[in-house]
Write an enzyme that holds these catalytic residues in place. Structure first.
Site, PDB file in Angstrom:
ATOM      1  N   HIS A 130       0.848  -1.200   0.000  1.00 16.07           N
ATOM      2  CA  HIS A 130       0.000   0.000   0.000  1.00 16.07           C
ATOM      3  C   HIS A 130       0.877   1.241   0.000  1.00 16.07           C
ATOM      4  O   HIS A 130       2.038   1.193   0.417  1.00 16.07           O
ATOM      5  CB  HIS A 130      -0.927   0.014   1.217  1.00 16.07           C
ATOM      6  CG  HIS A 130      -0.211  -0.158   2.519  1.00 16.07           C
ATOM      7  ND1 HIS A 130       0.180  -1.396   2.985  1.00 16.07           N
ATOM      8  CD2 HIS A 130       0.211   0.739   3.440  1.00 16.07           C
ATOM      9  CE1 HIS A 130       0.796  -1.256   4.148  1.00 16.07           C
ATOM     10  NE2 HIS A 130       0.844   0.039   4.437  1.00 16.07           N
ATOM     11  N   HIS A 160       0.945   5.270   1.335  1.00 17.65           N
ATOM     12  CA  HIS A 160       0.371   6.275   2.236  1.00 17.65           C
ATOM     13  C   HIS A 160       0.393   7.643   1.562  1.00 17.65           C
ATOM     14  O   HIS A 160       1.402   8.024   0.950  1.00 17.65           O
ATOM     15  CB  HIS A 160       1.226   6.432   3.499  1.00 17.65           C
ATOM     16  CG  HIS A 160       1.278   5.235   4.390  1.00 17.65           C
ATOM     17  ND1 HIS A 160       0.516   5.120   5.531  1.00 17.65           N
ATOM     18  CD2 HIS A 160       2.018   4.103   4.321  1.00 17.65           C
ATOM     19  CE1 HIS A 160       0.800   3.960   6.133  1.00 17.65           C
ATOM     20  NE2 HIS A 160       1.710   3.335   5.412  1.00 17.65           N
TER      21      HIS A 160
HETATM   22  P1  AMP Z   1       2.110   0.208   7.289  1.00 19.67           P
HETATM   23  O1  AMP Z   1       2.555   0.339   8.702  1.00 19.67           O
HETATM   24  O2  AMP Z   1       2.914   0.972   6.291  1.00 19.67           O
HETATM   25  O3  AMP Z   1       1.939  -1.253   6.953  1.00 19.67           O
HETATM   26  O4  AMP Z   1       0.681   0.900   7.233  1.00 19.67           O
HETATM   27  C1  AMP Z   1      -0.496   0.282   7.595  1.00 19.67           C
HETATM   28  C2  AMP Z   1      -1.484   1.382   7.859  1.00 19.67           C
HETATM   29  O5  AMP Z   1      -2.752   0.814   7.913  1.00 19.67           O
HETATM   30  C3  AMP Z   1      -1.261   2.133   9.174  1.00 19.67           C
HETATM   31  O6  AMP Z   1      -1.099   3.516   8.891  1.00 19.67           O
HETATM   32  C4  AMP Z   1      -2.520   1.837   9.975  1.00 19.67           C
HETATM   33  O7  AMP Z   1      -2.930   2.951  10.711  1.00 19.67           O
HETATM   34  C5  AMP Z   1      -3.504   1.498   8.885  1.00 19.67           C
HETATM   35  N1  AMP Z   1      -4.602   0.596   9.244  1.00 19.67           N
HETATM   36  C6  AMP Z   1      -4.536  -0.526   9.994  1.00 19.67           C
HETATM   37  N2  AMP Z   1      -5.751  -1.122  10.020  1.00 19.67           N
HETATM   38  C7  AMP Z   1      -6.576  -0.364   9.259  1.00 19.67           C
HETATM   39  C8  AMP Z   1      -7.952  -0.454   8.895  1.00 19.67           C
HETATM   40  N3  AMP Z   1      -8.739  -1.439   9.327  1.00 19.67           N
HETATM   41  N4  AMP Z   1      -8.473   0.507   8.089  1.00 19.67           N
HETATM   42  C9  AMP Z   1      -7.699   1.529   7.649  1.00 19.67           C
HETATM   43  N5  AMP Z   1      -6.399   1.670   7.957  1.00 19.67           N
HETATM   44  C10 AMP Z   1      -5.841   0.740   8.755  1.00 19.67           C
END
Ligand code: AMP
Length: 145
Positions: free
Chosen positions: A107, A109
């Site tokens: 993903h 950001h």
């Molecule tokens: P990463 O740490 O780069 O893997 O980012 C994962 C992101 O997903 C983090 O910024 C979390 O806050 C976000 N996240 C985790 N669970 C959810 C969810 N159910 N819906 C939306 N964002 C989420």
């Protein structure tokens, strides 16, 4: 989880893509889904994911899928900047737990930055649902408009 490993189809983003878990959706087409981060590091923090890739990180993702994701990243970044008027915007992507990755479906950001405001802690504090709903409505209007 390190860079090496297997894709877990039960990860939360895979569940969101399948419709098994909810999200504050901002944009969707056949290949890409974008939604608000539930634990935002700033006002307007959004995520963009490929829908058809069982890829944990940038090493595994198909280049065509990555291109489609980045097209949506640019479109959504423009909408966020137009709607929220941040002073800057970070576009970030993490690979492997030591690099900060916590969800193992690739993903990107989009993190708007506001002068004088520090960055919230990564994946730490759940946002107010009412605020996310309001933000979702504003950004969807802007993306569609
Ligand atoms: P990463 O740490 O780069 O893997 O980012 C994962 C992101 O997903 C983090 O910024 C979390 O806050 C976000 N996240 C985790 N669970 C959810 C969810 N159910 N819906 C939306 N964002 C989420």
């Amino acid at each position: 989880m390190s860079l090496q490993g297997t894709y877990d189809p039960q990860n939360i983003f895979a569940q969101i893509i399948r419709g098994d878990a909810p999200c504050y959706k901002l944009y969707e087409d056949d290949d890409v889904l974008a939604f608000l981060d539930l634990f935002p590091q700033s006002h307007g923090h959004a995520l963009v994911v490929p829908k058809r890739s069982a890829a944990r990180n940038i090493l595994e993702v198909d280049p065509d899928a990555l291109c489609k994701v980045m097209g949506v990243v640019q479109r959504l970044t423009r909408a966020i900047v137009d709607e929220l008027n941040p002073d800057g915007v970070q576009v970030a992507q993490f690979n492997g737990a030591p690099a900060g990755q916590t969800v193992f479906h690739i993903h990107v950001h989009i993190v708007p930055r506001y002068a004088g405001q520090g960055l919230g802690i990564h994946a730490a504090q759940k946002a107010d649902p009412a605020e996310l709903e309001q933000l979702q409505a504003r950004l969807v209007r802007r993306i569609d408009g």
